[in-house]
Write a protein that holds these residues in place. Structure first.
Motif, PDB file in Angstrom:
ATOM      1  N   GLN A 247      33.059 -28.421  -1.777  1.00 39.21           N
ATOM      2  CA  GLN A 247      33.917 -27.151  -2.112  1.00 39.21           C
ATOM      3  C   GLN A 247      35.216 -27.102  -2.773  1.00 39.21           C
ATOM      4  O   GLN A 247      35.481 -26.693  -3.946  1.00 39.21           O
ATOM      5  CB  GLN A 247      33.886 -26.160  -0.639  1.00 39.21           C
ATOM      6  N   VAL A 250      34.217 -28.357  -6.227  1.00 38.60           N
ATOM      7  CA  VAL A 250      33.815 -27.219  -7.020  1.00 38.60           C
ATOM      8  C   VAL A 250      35.163 -26.380  -7.411  1.00 38.60           C
ATOM      9  O   VAL A 250      35.125 -25.783  -8.692  1.00 38.60           O
ATOM     10  CB  VAL A 250      32.935 -26.315  -6.288  1.00 38.60           C
ATOM     11  N   ASP A 251      36.044 -26.096  -6.554  1.00 42.39           N
ATOM     12  CA  ASP A 251      37.277 -25.352  -6.894  1.00 42.39           C
ATOM     13  C   ASP A 251      37.958 -25.885  -8.057  1.00 42.39           C
ATOM     14  O   ASP A 251      38.394 -25.342  -9.015  1.00 42.39           O
ATOM     15  CB  ASP A 251      38.014 -25.094  -5.832  1.00 42.39           C
ATOM     16  N   ARG A 252      38.145 -27.317  -7.967  1.00 46.65           N
ATOM     17  CA  ARG A 252      38.920 -27.891  -9.097  1.00 46.65           C
ATOM     18  C   ARG A 252      38.149 -28.108 -10.342  1.00 46.65           C
ATOM     19  O   ARG A 252      38.737 -27.799 -11.521  1.00 46.65           O
ATOM     20  CB  ARG A 252      39.092 -29.582  -8.542  1.00 46.65           C
ATOM     21  N   GLU A 254      36.069 -25.743 -11.333  1.00 49.22           N
ATOM     22  CA  GLU A 254      36.227 -24.258 -12.080  1.00 49.22           C
ATOM     23  C   GLU A 254      37.591 -24.339 -13.193  1.00 49.22           C
ATOM     24  O   GLU A 254      37.561 -23.840 -13.973  1.00 49.22           O
ATOM     25  CB  GLU A 254      36.374 -23.228 -11.169  1.00 49.22           C
ATOM     26  N   VAL A 257      36.884 -26.227 -16.125  1.00 46.37           N
ATOM     27  CA  VAL A 257      36.085 -25.546 -17.023  1.00 46.37           C
ATOM     28  C   VAL A 257      37.033 -24.484 -17.680  1.00 46.37           C
ATOM     29  O   VAL A 257      36.892 -24.134 -18.935  1.00 46.37           O
ATOM     30  CB  VAL A 257      34.826 -25.039 -16.307  1.00 46.37           C
ATOM     31  N   ALA A 258      37.910 -23.992 -17.155  1.00 42.10           N
ATOM     32  CA  ALA A 258      38.778 -23.077 -17.728  1.00 42.10           C
ATOM     33  C   ALA A 258      39.639 -23.306 -18.847  1.00 42.10           C
ATOM     34  O   ALA A 258      39.936 -22.848 -19.984  1.00 42.10           O
ATOM     35  CB  ALA A 258      39.781 -22.362 -16.756  1.00 42.10           C
ATOM     36  N   ALA A 264      31.470 -27.636 -18.202  1.00 40.73           N
ATOM     37  CA  ALA A 264      30.634 -26.539 -17.617  1.00 40.73           C
ATOM     38  C   ALA A 264      29.198 -27.236 -16.781  1.00 40.73           C
ATOM     39  O   ALA A 264      28.916 -26.806 -15.685  1.00 40.73           O
ATOM     40  CB  ALA A 264      30.040 -25.531 -18.427  1.00 40.73           C
ATOM     41  N   LEU A 267      30.470 -28.781 -13.378  1.00 44.32           N
ATOM     42  CA  LEU A 267      30.604 -27.690 -12.568  1.00 44.32           C
ATOM     43  C   LEU A 267      29.187 -27.270 -12.035  1.00 44.32           C
ATOM     44  O   LEU A 267      29.002 -27.005 -10.781  1.00 44.32           O
ATOM     45  CB  LEU A 267      31.324 -26.414 -13.077  1.00 44.32           C
ATOM     46  N   GLU A 268      28.105 -27.012 -12.967  1.00 44.04           N
ATOM     47  CA  GLU A 268      26.767 -26.684 -12.285  1.00 44.04           C
ATOM     48  C   GLU A 268      26.237 -27.659 -11.456  1.00 44.04           C
ATOM     49  O   GLU A 268      25.598 -27.312 -10.521  1.00 44.04           O
ATOM     50  CB  GLU A 268      25.905 -26.347 -13.660  1.00 44.04           C
ATOM     51  N   ASN A 271      27.942 -27.305  -7.977  1.00 43.64           N
ATOM     52  CA  ASN A 271      27.230 -26.227  -7.125  1.00 43.64           C
ATOM     53  C   ASN A 271      25.984 -26.366  -6.771  1.00 43.64           C
ATOM     54  O   ASN A 271      25.627 -26.004  -5.614  1.00 43.64           O
ATOM     55  CB  ASN A 271      27.465 -25.133  -8.346  1.00 43.64           C
TER      56      ASN A 271
END
Length: 554
Positions: A247, A250-252, A254, A257-258, A264, A267-268, A271
């Motif tokens: 988790q 995943v947060d990092r 995100e 990706v920003a 991306a 990140l996929e 997840n």
């Protein structure tokens, strides 16, 4: 009908090509010239035994071919059609024999086994040799002659079919009786085994299932401990877990990706990994909630597993094969019971088959009686025509329904004859002299041939021991036969040769190193000279020519 015979390098024949005609064809020649050479070559062509000695010295092979027209021969046409060898109204048979004795056979250009060639040959040509009258003394041959004259093909087929049915049942009954004691001992053993396996009643696939469940219960405590450890590691631990760490990742991701959209896919994947861990945790929790430690069930499985292993060891099979072994034993037991039931009803079935056979055999026997009397009357007339004025011929047919069954019926046939006044009828071999036997045989053959479907008949010196007026009668009989079928006659008698529609002469030639036999058709003048030679020997005189001319005119 035989229309052409071609012979290459056969014995002392270098090359021979004969064009043959309908009617009666006579073949003559000096003693030792090889009058029967064409007949021998034709016999080879139609399936007789091949030998290396048949190949002309100095040659690498012998080749003989024969061409037949099939008009009026439906049996041969049907045989060819049935064997996919048919041709346009004719049949060409060829046989090749190597100098080593190996042979090859062809029908209409197609290679065929020797057995097929022989079967076809019987439908094309019928050969009567000079020793055929010796066969006349054998009961089996006498029976075959009578059946051939009467045309008993259908009746014989019916008798043979019923005989085969009876024989098959008899053989089966004998087998069942012979095996009865052994079958009873095996039945008792299998009954005990099947009963024991019935009580255990292991089902197909059951051993594998109980083995799997037994293993699970045997390892129940360790399964619970390991499942708890995995649940803590995945999610349940209050401190660090795989799900918690994922988790955070995943947060990092995100945030990354920003800042850069090219991340991306990372990140996929994270997840998906988090979802996979959560689903694994859920499945593992559900499994642990259902997992029960049941000592009583474990004991039941332990006992059944042990029993299956012991039974499998007893019957020398693998435990997983025990259920199928049980089914096979049950099938064997059912088959043994079926054999016993079959044995009980077979005596009646066998009696019915015997009755059906005897009915068919009786119909055949009655027909033999009728045609036997008809044939005997005709043979008697021919005997008297062939210089046996007081001769009488009879066919004795003795049915015996109590004798051993035979595919030929229930009759014992014997040819009976008397040649002198006041002499009682006696078996042919006890009464007739060699010359009389030869004439009787010829009479039977000629009479029977009128009713036989084979379109080509060959008589190879069947007139041995016949002379004078009798020879003239024989010649006349053969010519009459030639009016309805093709007849080839190898003869040394001028009275017979003079009756032919065509005349071939055989001659032998040598240069001191090699010898060659030739055969040629005679024109009227040459034929007259050949008949004169037969009448008077090498010296042809006006008298022998006159006698020869009388033979031809007659």
């Amino acid at each position: 009908m035989l229309t052409q015979l071609t012979v290459n390098n056969f014995a002392i024949v270098k090359f021979l090509e004969l064009d043959l005609q309908p009617g009666m064809t006579c073949i003559t020649g000096e003693t030792g010239a090889g009058k029967s050479i064409a007949i021998d070559a034709l016999g080879l062509c139609l399936g007789e035994r091949a030998e290396a000695a048949m190949v002309r010295p100095g040659s690498d092979k012998t080749e003989v071919s024969a061409r037949f027209l099939l008009d009026g021969n439906p049996l041969a046409r049907a045989w060819l059609a049935g064997n996919e060898l048919e041709s346009e109204g004719e049949c060409i048979v060829r046989r090749v024999v190597s100098a080593e004795g190996r042979s090859r056979s062809y029908v209409n250009g197609v290679p065929v086994p020797l057995t097929q060639l022989r079967n076809l040959g019987q439908l094309l040509v019928n050969v009567h040799g000079q020793h055929a009258h010796q066969l006349l003394l054998k009961p089996d041959y006498q029976l075959a002659l009578l059946d051939g004259y009467a045309g008993h093909h259908l009746l014989l087929a019916d008798v043979r079919q019923h005989y085969q049915q009876w024989r098959q049942l008899q053989n089966e009954l004998n087998r069942l009786k012979a095996e009865q004691q052994q079958r009873e001992a095996r039945r008792q053993l299998i009954e005990y085994q099947v009963q024991e396996l019935d009580e255990f009643a292991l089902q197909p696939g059951e051993f594998e299932a109980i083995e799997e469940e037994h293993q699970r219960l045997a390892n129940g405590t360790e399964l619970m401990q390991e499942c708890g450890f995995c649940l803590d590691l995945l999610h349940d631990n209050e401190e660090t877990t795989i799900a918690g760490l994922l988790q955070v990742a995943v947060d990092r991701a995100e945030g990354l990706v920003a800042m850069d959209a090219r991340l991306a896919p990372v990140l996929e994947m994270l997840n998906e990994s988090l979802i996979g861990v959560q689903e694994s945790h859920s499945e593992l929790r559900s499994y642990l909630d259902r997992l029960e430690l049941d000592p009583e069930r474990f004991n039941e499985l332990e006992a059944r597993l042990s029993k299956a292993i012991n039974l499998a060891r007893k019957h020398h099979v693998k435990p997983a094969e025990l259920a199928q072994f049980h089914q096979d034993l049950a099938s064997d037991l059912a088959r043994l019971h079926s054999d016993e039931e079959r044995l009980e009803g077979m005596e009646s079935e066998l009696a019915q088959a015997r009755t059906a056979f005897l009915q068919a055999a009786e119909a055949l026997s009655q027909s033999r009686q009728r045609y036997g009397a008809e044939l005997a009357t005709q043979v008697t007339a021919s005997m008297q025509e062939l210089s046996m004025a007081d001769g009488r011929f009879a066919i004795e047919i003795k049915p015996d329904a109590n004798a051993s069954l035979s595919p030929l019926g229930i009759d014992r046939v014997e040819f009976m004859v008397t040649t002198n006044p006041g002499q009682p009828m006696q078996p042919l071999g006890k009464v007739a002299s060699g010359g009389e036997l030869s004439r009787i045989s010829l009479a039977i053959v000629v009479i029977s041939a009128r009713k036989v479907a084979t379109p080509t008949l060959i008589f190879d010196e069947v007139d041995v021991g016949i002379s004078g007026p009798t020879a003239a009668v024989v010649g006349r009989l053969l010519r009459q036969l030639g009016e309805s079928t093709q007849v080839m006659v190898v003869t040394h008698l001028p009275q017979v040769a003079g009756n032919g529609h065509q005349h071939l002469v055989v001659s032998k030639h040598t240069d001191g190193k090699t010898t060659e036999t030739r055969m040629s058709a005679l024109d009227d003048r040459a034929r007259l000279n050949e008949l004169a030679r037969l009448l008077g020997g090498d010296q042809i005189t006006d008298n022998t020519l006159a006698n020869a001319r009388e033979l031809l005119q007659a």
